[in-house]
Each structure stands twice: as C-alpha cells, then as structure tokens.
Scaffold this motif. Structure first.
Motif, PDB file in Angstrom:
ATOM      1  N   ARG A   5     -78.603  65.244  70.501  1.00 27.06           N
ATOM      2  CA  ARG A   5     -78.822  65.088  71.945  1.00 27.06           C
ATOM      3  C   ARG A   5     -78.853  66.438  72.654  1.00 27.06           C
ATOM      4  O   ARG A   5     -78.193  67.387  72.236  1.00 27.06           O
ATOM      5  N   LYS A   6     -79.639  66.516  73.687  1.00 28.27           N
ATOM      6  CA  LYS A   6     -79.785  67.743  74.479  1.00 28.27           C
ATOM      7  C   LYS A   6     -78.996  67.585  75.768  1.00 28.27           C
ATOM      8  O   LYS A   6     -79.236  66.665  76.553  1.00 28.27           O
ATOM      9  N   ILE A   7     -78.057  68.474  76.001  1.00 27.61           N
ATOM     10  CA  ILE A   7     -77.172  68.417  77.163  1.00 27.61           C
ATOM     11  C   ILE A   7     -77.826  69.135  78.345  1.00 27.61           C
ATOM     12  O   ILE A   7     -78.324  70.244  78.208  1.00 27.61           O
ATOM     13  N   LYS A   8     -77.804  68.488  79.495  1.00 24.48           N
ATOM     14  CA  LYS A   8     -78.309  69.097  80.727  1.00 24.48           C
ATOM     15  C   LYS A   8     -77.183  69.388  81.719  1.00 24.48           C
ATOM     16  O   LYS A   8     -77.337  70.219  82.596  1.00 24.48           O
ATOM     17  N   PHE A   9     -76.056  68.659  81.561  1.00 21.73           N
ATOM     18  CA  PHE A   9     -74.949  68.803  82.493  1.00 21.73           C
ATOM     19  C   PHE A   9     -73.619  68.732  81.749  1.00 21.73           C
ATOM     20  O   PHE A   9     -73.464  67.951  80.817  1.00 21.73           O
ATOM     21  N   ILE A  10     -72.665  69.517  82.220  1.00 22.52           N
ATOM     22  CA  ILE A  10     -71.260  69.323  81.876  1.00 22.52           C
ATOM     23  C   ILE A  10     -70.646  68.800  83.165  1.00 22.52           C
ATOM     24  O   ILE A  10     -70.749  69.438  84.217  1.00 22.52           O
ATOM     25  N   VAL A  11     -70.061  67.619  83.097  1.00 18.89           N
ATOM     26  CA  VAL A  11     -69.580  66.948  84.304  1.00 18.89           C
ATOM     27  C   VAL A  11     -68.054  66.904  84.296  1.00 18.89           C
ATOM     28  O   VAL A  11     -67.434  66.491  83.312  1.00 18.89           O
ATOM     29  N   ILE A  12     -67.476  67.338  85.410  1.00 21.99           N
ATOM     30  CA  ILE A  12     -66.029  67.369  85.574  1.00 21.99           C
ATOM     31  C   ILE A  12     -65.590  66.141  86.360  1.00 21.99           C
ATOM     32  O   ILE A  12     -66.203  65.782  87.366  1.00 21.99           O
ATOM     33  N   GLY A  72     -69.215  58.576  81.145  1.00 16.67           N
ATOM     34  CA  GLY A  72     -68.762  59.241  82.359  1.00 16.67           C
ATOM     35  C   GLY A  72     -69.583  58.985  83.611  1.00 16.67           C
ATOM     36  O   GLY A  72     -69.031  58.804  84.686  1.00 16.67           O
ATOM     37  N   VAL A  73     -70.914  59.003  83.493  1.00 10.56           N
ATOM     38  CA  VAL A  73     -71.786  58.850  84.663  1.00 10.56           C
ATOM     39  C   VAL A  73     -72.927  57.922  84.273  1.00 10.56           C
ATOM     40  O   VAL A  73     -73.828  58.305  83.513  1.00 10.56           O
ATOM     41  N   LYS A  74     -72.903  56.723  84.804  1.00  8.80           N
ATOM     42  CA  LYS A  74     -73.916  55.716  84.473  1.00  8.80           C
ATOM     43  C   LYS A  74     -75.328  56.270  84.685  1.00  8.80           C
ATOM     44  O   LYS A  74     -75.629  56.860  85.713  1.00  8.80           O
ATOM     45  N   GLY A  75     -76.150  56.075  83.673  1.00 11.58           N
ATOM     46  CA  GLY A  75     -77.532  56.503  83.738  1.00 11.58           C
ATOM     47  C   GLY A  75     -77.791  57.919  83.246  1.00 11.58           C
ATOM     48  O   GLY A  75     -78.940  58.325  83.103  1.00 11.58           O
ATOM     49  N   PHE A  76     -76.728  58.690  82.997  1.00 14.02           N
ATOM     50  CA  PHE A  76     -76.884  60.089  82.592  1.00 14.02           C
ATOM     51  C   PHE A  76     -76.174  60.416  81.281  1.00 14.02           C
ATOM     52  O   PHE A  76     -76.262  61.545  80.810  1.00 14.02           O
ATOM     53  N   ASN A  77     -75.459  59.473  80.708  1.00 10.69           N
ATOM     54  CA  ASN A  77     -74.541  59.772  79.606  1.00 10.69           C
ATOM     55  C   ASN A  77     -75.170  60.414  78.381  1.00 10.69           C
ATOM     56  O   ASN A  77     -74.519  61.172  77.681  1.00 10.69           O
ATOM     57  N   SER A  78     -76.444  60.160  78.126  1.00  9.85           N
ATOM     58  CA  SER A  78     -77.076  60.748  76.942  1.00  9.85           C
ATOM     59  C   SER A  78     -77.282  62.254  77.092  1.00  9.85           C
ATOM     60  O   SER A  78     -77.464  62.946  76.103  1.00  9.85           O
ATOM     61  N   LYS A  79     -77.231  62.765  78.324  1.00  9.56           N
ATOM     62  CA  LYS A  79     -77.532  64.167  78.582  1.00  9.56           C
ATOM     63  C   LYS A  79     -76.335  64.960  79.118  1.00  9.56           C
ATOM     64  O   LYS A  79     -76.509  66.062  79.618  1.00  9.56           O
ATOM     65  N   ILE A  80     -75.123  64.377  79.037  1.00  8.19           N
ATOM     66  CA  ILE A  80     -73.974  65.068  79.620  1.00  8.19           C
ATOM     67  C   ILE A  80     -72.776  65.111  78.676  1.00  8.19           C
ATOM     68  O   ILE A  80     -72.646  64.280  77.776  1.00  8.19           O
ATOM     69  N   ILE A  81     -71.926  66.085  78.924  1.00  3.34           N
ATOM     70  CA  ILE A  81     -70.588  66.155  78.325  1.00  3.34           C
ATOM     71  C   ILE A  81     -69.615  65.957  79.482  1.00  3.34           C
ATOM     72  O   ILE A  81     -69.711  66.633  80.503  1.00  3.34           O
ATOM     73  N   ASN A  82     -68.704  65.001  79.329  1.00  6.48           N
ATOM     74  CA  ASN A  82     -67.743  64.642  80.377  1.00  6.48           C
ATOM     75  C   ASN A  82     -66.359  65.194  80.062  1.00  6.48           C
ATOM     76  O   ASN A  82     -65.821  64.946  78.983  1.00  6.48           O
ATOM     77  N   ILE A  83     -65.802  65.926  81.021  1.00  9.42           N
ATOM     78  CA  ILE A  83     -64.468  66.511  80.885  1.00  9.42           C
ATOM     79  C   ILE A  83     -63.644  66.050  82.087  1.00  9.42           C
ATOM     80  O   ILE A  83     -64.104  66.143  83.223  1.00  9.42           O
ATOM     81  N   CYS A  84     -62.434  65.576  81.845  1.00 11.04           N
ATOM     82  CA  CYS A  84     -61.625  64.993  82.914  1.00 11.04           C
ATOM     83  C   CYS A  84     -60.195  65.514  82.875  1.00 11.04           C
ATOM     84  O   CYS A  84     -59.636  65.748  81.809  1.00 11.04           O
TER      85      CYS A  84
END
Length: 167
Positions: A2-9, A58-70
């Motif tokens: 998978r190709k990441i476009k966002f790291i989401v906090i 983590g974020v509906k509709g974007f999960n394939s392109k993100i890494i979620n950190i909480c």
C-alpha cells in the motif's frame, strides 16, 4: 504494497489510564474486525496494534492510504492533554512510520506524505479548499498536527529519514 499519503494523528477522547482492551472492546462493539490505530500511546508505553503493512480503521474512506497514530487522552472539547512522554512517543511513532514508508515509497512519494489530525478529514462545507474550525466534525487530536509536525514533511522528511536510517 500500500502507498501511504497521510500519517494521521488521533486522540481517544478518553482518560489517559483507559485500557487498550477497553478501547478494542469498543471497536468490536462497532463491528470492526481491525483496530482503529496502528500505534497507541498510553501513559508509559506505546503499542503497535496493527502492522504498517495493513490498514487500520482510523478514518473512514481513507484507511488504505494512511497510517493512524493515537494517544490516550484528549476530550470532546478539544483539550490537549498530551504528556511529555506522549509528545516524545508521537514523534517516535511518526519517525517509525516514515522509516517504513521510506522502504516502500519513492523519494517523491515520501516527500508528498502529509501529517494531519483526524479533524482535518472533516467535510469542506463551504468548499473553500480548507477545513476550518467551524467545519470540524470532531476535535481529534485536540491540537493542530499539521502545524506541529510541518517540519517533518516534504523535502525535510527526506532529510529526516536519511539521517535516521544512517544512525
């Protein structure tokens, strides 16, 4: 891969001492088969809940392109409750995510990754191309992640990753 476009906090919008099992039980109650975050930062430890290779919820509709950190904490009023440990661990988790991305992305793809807060995925109600405070559907992560971590993205990310890998 998978190709990441966002790291989401994210923040849990709950107490610092809430257990990971309680958080996971909440997700299972929603019918989720996968945890909501790749990394979860508590009071004194950080857990890898989902491998970076796989999407989390983590974020509906974007999960394939993100890494979620909480981080555990924050609240619905937008109060930033991060401890010094959590601030350090957020940076360390971002670094780990970017190191993983550096192995699987071109330099151009790596430089294009943005670090955002969950709230930055709210709908652009006035269609002006940016998400304003009055458009937030939630306050998560209770601070402006894009501004706080802007020094890590773009060509600076390439420098940061290069220095980290050499160490």
């Amino acid at each position: 891969m998978r190709k990441i476009k966002f790291i989401v906090i994210h923040c849990t919008a709950g107490p610092l001492k809430q257990t990971t099992k309680a958080i996971q039980a909440y997700w299972r109650g929603l019918g989720w088969k996968t945890d909501g975050y790749h990394r979860l930062i508590g009071e004194d430890k950080t857990e890898q809940l989902v491998s970076f290779e796989n999407p989390s919820n983590g974020v509906k509709g974007f999960n394939s392109k993100i890494i979620n950190i909480c981080y555990k904490g924050g609240d619905s009023k937008g109060t930033d409750t991060r401890t010094d440990f959590q601030k350090d661990e957020l940076l360390d988790s971002i670094n780990k995510a970017l190191k993983w991305c550096a192995k699987h992305h071109t330099p151009e793809e790596l430089a294009a990754i943005r670090i955002l807060g969950h709230r930055d995925f709210s709908r652009d109600l006035n269609h002006d191309g940016k998400i304003s405070k009055n458009e937030w559907e939630k306050t998560c992560p209770c601070f402006d992640a894009e501004i706080e971590y802007e020094w890590i993205v773009g060509t600076e990310a390439l420098k940061h990753i290069g220095e980290s890998i050499k160490k």
